[in-house]
Design an enzyme around this catalytic site. Structure first.
Site, PDB file in Angstrom:
ATOM      1  N   GLU A  65      15.160  -2.612   5.556  1.00 37.51           N
ATOM      2  CA  GLU A  65      13.703  -2.795   5.559  1.00 37.51           C
ATOM      3  C   GLU A  65      13.013  -1.711   6.373  1.00 37.51           C
ATOM      4  O   GLU A  65      11.978  -1.157   5.965  1.00 37.51           O
ATOM      5  CB  GLU A  65      13.360  -4.178   6.110  1.00 37.51           C
ATOM      6  CG  GLU A  65      11.879  -4.423   6.423  1.00 37.51           C
ATOM      7  CD  GLU A  65      10.971  -4.371   5.206  1.00 37.51           C
ATOM      8  OE1 GLU A  65       9.743  -4.354   5.414  1.00 37.51           O
ATOM      9  OE2 GLU A  65      11.482  -4.345   4.062  1.00 37.51           O
ATOM     10  N   HIS A  68      12.964   1.547   4.548  1.00 43.25           N
ATOM     11  CA  HIS A  68      11.953   1.509   3.483  1.00 43.25           C
ATOM     12  C   HIS A  68      10.563   1.762   4.049  1.00 43.25           C
ATOM     13  O   HIS A  68       9.746   2.480   3.451  1.00 43.25           O
ATOM     14  CB  HIS A  68      11.999   0.159   2.769  1.00 43.25           C
ATOM     15  CG  HIS A  68      10.966   0.025   1.685  1.00 43.25           C
ATOM     16  ND1 HIS A  68      10.848   0.923   0.653  1.00 43.25           N
ATOM     17  CD2 HIS A  68       9.990  -0.904   1.493  1.00 43.25           C
ATOM     18  CE1 HIS A  68       9.857   0.567  -0.145  1.00 43.25           C
ATOM     19  NE2 HIS A  68       9.314  -0.522   0.349  1.00 43.25           N
ATOM     20  N   HIS A 137       2.002  -6.253  -7.761  1.00 44.29           N
ATOM     21  CA  HIS A 137       2.612  -5.092  -7.106  1.00 44.29           C
ATOM     22  C   HIS A 137       3.142  -4.116  -8.155  1.00 44.29           C
ATOM     23  O   HIS A 137       2.985  -2.886  -8.010  1.00 44.29           O
ATOM     24  CB  HIS A 137       3.744  -5.584  -6.203  1.00 44.29           C
ATOM     25  CG  HIS A 137       4.136  -4.606  -5.147  1.00 44.29           C
ATOM     26  ND1 HIS A 137       5.068  -4.879  -4.182  1.00 44.29           N
ATOM     27  CD2 HIS A 137       3.722  -3.348  -4.894  1.00 44.29           C
ATOM     28  CE1 HIS A 137       5.210  -3.840  -3.379  1.00 44.29           C
ATOM     29  NE2 HIS A 137       4.411  -2.888  -3.792  1.00 44.29           N
TER      30      HIS A 137
END
Length: 317
Positions: A65, A68, A137
């Protein structure tokens, strides 16, 4: 908005294409975050990670995470460079405005990602809200990749597509692009369901039995929705193949013929990847390949439409 042909720059065009490739890599990495269940790797904190700028003793999910977030942040920096450089070269030409749209949707992309984390619509969350946001998204991602591709496309001196050009092809391709958007949205929801409710290929008596079981009212809504994506995808693929062949038969432009061939090849390839994805019970690497081909197909379809909608030679404007 001026449509005067700008002075071109090979360096800028190369940078714009590099930016697109890097952006696609960031998009794929974002999908990997979802596949590995690492969306909560930094807890419900944003932009910090567990309340820290650099997380101490991070777990694997935290590293995924956090990486990213770093790569996404770097994308924003590259986007500022893209926009500033294009303004210096092109001023009010559409190539500049395409870069502005690119940067705006980078901000939207970051805001959606932050919202998912702060609302804790990550990891094992299987709510309707998460499914809706995931679909939105994906639409934002399509607009982002399209705007980025057009920044590079227009920077070579190509004219902005004219809505009054394209004839029947314009309407046909518009329907096809709407089909791609619907396919991508349903695919995003299906991918979420495959992640949260993975299929065990060793269970059941075959694909038809698996579909029948998925449609059971006792299953979670994400499982029951799995059937819709293949149906929408097959319909859209068949439609684009027909439109592609019509272009090949009716359109004399060599560029249009080239992009029609590219779209047809990508549709066939994407359909094959989709079949493999189902037969292999959606392993992560096939999901990533499926997403990548979907993005490239979207961009190729936009380029085909743009080529068909160029003004005729000698048209004053």
């Amino acid at each position: 908005m001026s449509t005067t042909t700008p002075r071109t720059s090979r360096a800028f065009t190369s940078y714009a294409w590099f930016f697109l490739v890097y952006m696609l890599a960031v998009i794929l990495f974002g999908a990997w975050v979802r596949i590995t269940g690492s969306g909560a790797g930094c807890g419900s904190h944003w932009p910090t990670c567990h309340g820290e700028i650099i997380p101490p003793a991070p777990s694997v999910q935290t590293m995924i995470e956090y990486t990213h977030r770093l790569t996404s942040g770097f994308l924003g920096i590259l986007g500022i460079i893209l926009m500033g450089w294009s303004w210096r070269l092109f001023k009010s030409h559409p190539a500049f405005w395409a870069s502005v749209i690119t940067f705006i949707f980078i901000l939207f992309e970051g805001a959606i990602g932050a919202g998912l984390v702060l609302a804790e619509l990550v990891a094992d969350d299987d709510s309707v809200a998460r499914a809706v946001v995931i679909a939105i998204h994906l639409v934002n991602t399509l607009i982002l990749s399209g705007a980025t591709a057009f920044t590079a496309w227009l920077s070579t001196g190509r004219a902005l597509p004219r809505l009054r050009w394209g004839g029947a092809f314009r309407g046909l391709l518009l329907v096809g692009m709407l089909g791609l958007i619907a396919t991508s949205m349903s695919g995003a929801v299906t991918a979420l369901g495959d992640t949260l409710f993975p299929v065990d290929p060793t269970l059941g008596n075959g694909l038809l039995d698996r579909v029948r079981d998925d449609l059971s009212a006792a299953n979670h809504f994400l499982v029951r929705l799995r059937i819709f994506h293949p149906v929408i995808a097959v319909g859209t693929a068949a439609y684009l193949l027909v439109v592609g062949w019509i272009v090949k038969l009716r359109e004399p432009s060599p560029q249009a013929l080239t992009w029609a061939n590219v779209v047809i090849a990508l549709v066939i390839g994407q359909t094959m990847v989709g079949v493999f994805n189902i037969l292999l019970s959606a392993p992560g690497w096939v999901q990533l390949l499926h997403l990548l081909v979907a993005q490239v197909l979207w961009i190729a379809t936009l380029f085909l439409a743009s080529t068909l909608m160029q003004p005729a030679q000698g048209d004053p404007g």
